[in-house]
Design a protein around this motif. Sequence first.
Motif, mmCIF file in Angstrom:
data_model
loop_
_atom_site.group_PDB
_atom_site.id
_atom_site.type_symbol
_atom_site.label_atom_id
_atom_site.label_comp_id
_atom_site.label_asym_id
_atom_site.label_seq_id
_atom_site.Cartn_x
_atom_site.Cartn_y
_atom_site.Cartn_z
ATOM 1 N N ASP A 1 0.811 -1.220 0.000
ATOM 2 C CA ASP A 1 0.000 0.000 0.000
ATOM 3 C C ASP A 1 0.845 1.270 0.000
ATOM 4 N N ASN A 2 2.151 1.120 -0.091
ATOM 5 C CA ASN A 2 3.036 2.285 -0.021
ATOM 6 C C ASN A 2 3.096 2.982 -1.380
ATOM 7 N N LYS A 3 2.159 3.885 -1.591
ATOM 8 C CA LYS A 3 2.059 4.610 -2.856
ATOM 9 C C LYS A 3 2.408 6.080 -2.648
ATOM 10 N N MET A 4 2.688 6.745 -3.750
ATOM 11 C CA MET A 4 3.006 8.163 -3.690
ATOM 12 C C MET A 4 1.810 8.951 -3.159
ATOM 13 N N GLY A 5 2.065 9.782 -2.159
ATOM 14 C CA GLY A 5 1.028 10.649 -1.615
ATOM 15 C C GLY A 5 0.390 10.162 -0.331
ATOM 16 N N VAL A 6 0.695 8.937 0.104
ATOM 17 C CA VAL A 6 0.033 8.409 1.306
ATOM 18 C C VAL A 6 0.716 8.871 2.590
ATOM 19 N N CYS A 7 1.961 9.311 2.494
ATOM 20 C CA CYS A 7 2.710 9.733 3.684
ATOM 21 C C CYS A 7 2.774 11.258 3.735
ATOM 22 N N VAL A 8 2.202 11.830 4.793
ATOM 23 C CA VAL A 8 2.219 13.280 4.991
ATOM 24 C C VAL A 8 3.174 13.581 6.140
ATOM 25 N N HIS A 9 4.169 14.410 5.892
ATOM 26 C CA HIS A 9 5.208 14.622 6.897
ATOM 27 C C HIS A 9 5.927 15.946 6.657
ATOM 28 N N HIS A 10 6.753 16.324 7.624
ATOM 29 C CA HIS A 10 7.683 17.447 7.484
ATOM 30 C C HIS A 10 9.068 16.874 7.210
ATOM 31 N N ASP A 11 9.771 17.448 6.259
ATOM 32 C CA ASP A 11 11.094 16.913 5.910
ATOM 33 C C ASP A 11 12.230 17.842 6.324
ATOM 34 N N GLY A 12 11.948 18.743 7.257
ATOM 35 C CA GLY A 12 12.985 19.656 7.726
ATOM 36 C C GLY A 12 13.089 19.653 9.242
ATOM 37 N N PHE A 13 14.133 20.274 9.748
ATOM 38 C CA PHE A 13 14.323 20.354 11.194
ATOM 39 C C PHE A 13 13.428 21.444 11.785
ATOM 40 N N VAL A 14 13.537 21.630 13.085
ATOM 41 C CA VAL A 14 12.748 22.624 13.810
ATOM 42 C C VAL A 14 13.691 23.714 14.315
ATOM 43 N N TYR A 15 13.225 24.964 14.298
ATOM 44 C CA TYR A 15 14.024 26.049 14.869
ATOM 45 C C TYR A 15 13.199 26.805 15.908
ATOM 46 N N ASP A 16 13.913 27.369 16.876
ATOM 47 C CA ASP A 16 13.284 28.137 17.954
ATOM 48 C C ASP A 16 13.173 29.588 17.507
ATOM 49 N N ASN A 17 11.965 30.015 17.219
ATOM 50 C CA ASN A 17 11.748 31.358 16.684
ATOM 51 C C ASN A 17 11.964 32.445 17.731
ATOM 52 N N HIS A 18 11.996 32.084 19.015
ATOM 53 C CA HIS A 18 12.249 33.057 20.076
ATOM 54 C C HIS A 18 13.735 33.175 20.395
ATOM 55 N N SER A 19 14.529 32.309 19.801
ATOM 56 C CA SER A 19 15.968 32.316 20.064
ATOM 57 C C SER A 19 16.668 33.316 19.147
ATOM 58 N N GLU B 1 -0.022 33.554 29.925
ATOM 59 C CA GLU B 1 0.189 34.146 28.605
ATOM 60 C C GLU B 1 1.586 33.834 28.085
ATOM 61 N N ARG B 2 2.584 33.927 28.979
ATOM 62 C CA ARG B 2 3.954 33.620 28.579
ATOM 63 C C ARG B 2 4.090 32.145 28.199
ATOM 64 N N LEU B 3 3.417 31.288 28.944
ATOM 65 C CA LEU B 3 3.458 29.853 28.650
ATOM 66 C C LEU B 3 2.857 29.560 27.278
ATOM 67 N N GLU B 4 1.762 30.230 26.961
ATOM 68 C CA GLU B 4 1.134 30.022 25.653
ATOM 69 C C GLU B 4 2.027 30.522 24.526
ATOM 70 N N ARG B 5 2.722 31.631 24.770
ATOM 71 C CA ARG B 5 3.646 32.140 23.750
ATOM 72 C C ARG B 5 4.802 31.171 23.533
ATOM 73 N N GLU B 6 5.290 30.604 24.631
ATOM 74 C CA GLU B 6 6.403 29.666 24.528
ATOM 75 C C GLU B 6 6.004 28.406 23.756
ATOM 76 N N LYS B 7 4.748 28.018 23.856
ATOM 77 C CA LYS B 7 4.277 26.838 23.129
ATOM 78 C C LYS B 7 4.336 27.038 21.615
ATOM 79 N N GLN B 8 4.317 28.293 21.184
ATOM 80 C CA GLN B 8 4.268 28.599 19.754
ATOM 81 C C GLN B 8 5.640 28.898 19.158
ATOM 82 N N ARG B 9 6.707 28.741 19.932
ATOM 83 C CA ARG B 9 8.012 29.218 19.469
ATOM 84 C C ARG B 9 8.699 28.277 18.479
#
Length: 253
Positions: free
Chosen positions: A134-152, A189-197
């Motif tokens: 069942d491994n066909k093109m388009g069945v796997c949805v993913h991110h192919d990059g790393f993560v960065y901290d936008n607050h850093s 509020e600060r905790l919620e902002r940190e969750k989005q970083r």
Amino acid sequence: MNAQRYRRSMIVYDLDSLVGVNRSEGNSSMGRSTNLSLINHNVYTYIKDKFQSAYIQSSTSNNNNDENDNKDAIVNEEKWSVMVIRDPFLLRQFCDDVAFTRSIREIEEEEAEIRRADQPVRCVQCSDYYLVQDNKMGVCVHHDGFVYDNHSITLAQWGQHAAIAQLLKEEAEAIKQSSTNPLTPEQKERLEREKQRFKYICCNQTVQASGMVGGCKRGKHSLADVKLIQWEYECDHNRDYQDKRLNLLQTRI
């Protein structure tokens, strides 16, 4: 044919060239599917019949070379057919049609392949399970990059799973703290902002610690032998995404 005049004869057929296999892809509710079929059916039927009519037959002939001993000699008449097949589908089709006796090793390999096909495989890209067929093109949805901290200030780089683990850790610490000392509105509020970083470098989408993983890329699932550490290494060292992170840094200087 002149070959029929000889006591021993052999004919070699290249089925990949003479018959061929047609591959067609289509879309379905399960993704893209591939259908296989023979191209030259008439040629295939003719060659199959010739292969099945190959034989070694013993006959007697008068021995004219021995004048003193007029005995009959046993002569083997041999008609050989050799098949050259490279395509796996065509090979299986031909072996089944002519009831060709395969080696124990071939049978064991096919049985192992069938078992692998029915065994769920975990994809390291999307963390979901799939079957090989069942491994066909388009069945796997993913991110192919790393993560960065936008607050850093340096846009600190994180691995995908490490960033999610960090968010879960901070959430657990906040819950533990609030059980003894209720959080103030400013702390919440600060905790919620940190969750989005945390952002995915591939699409700048915010990293979520819970819910559906999702992604910005669609493709095939990872192969069964690919490890998570290998996949994250590719994400972390993607040259295009490294350049994108540097460009983001330069715009903030």
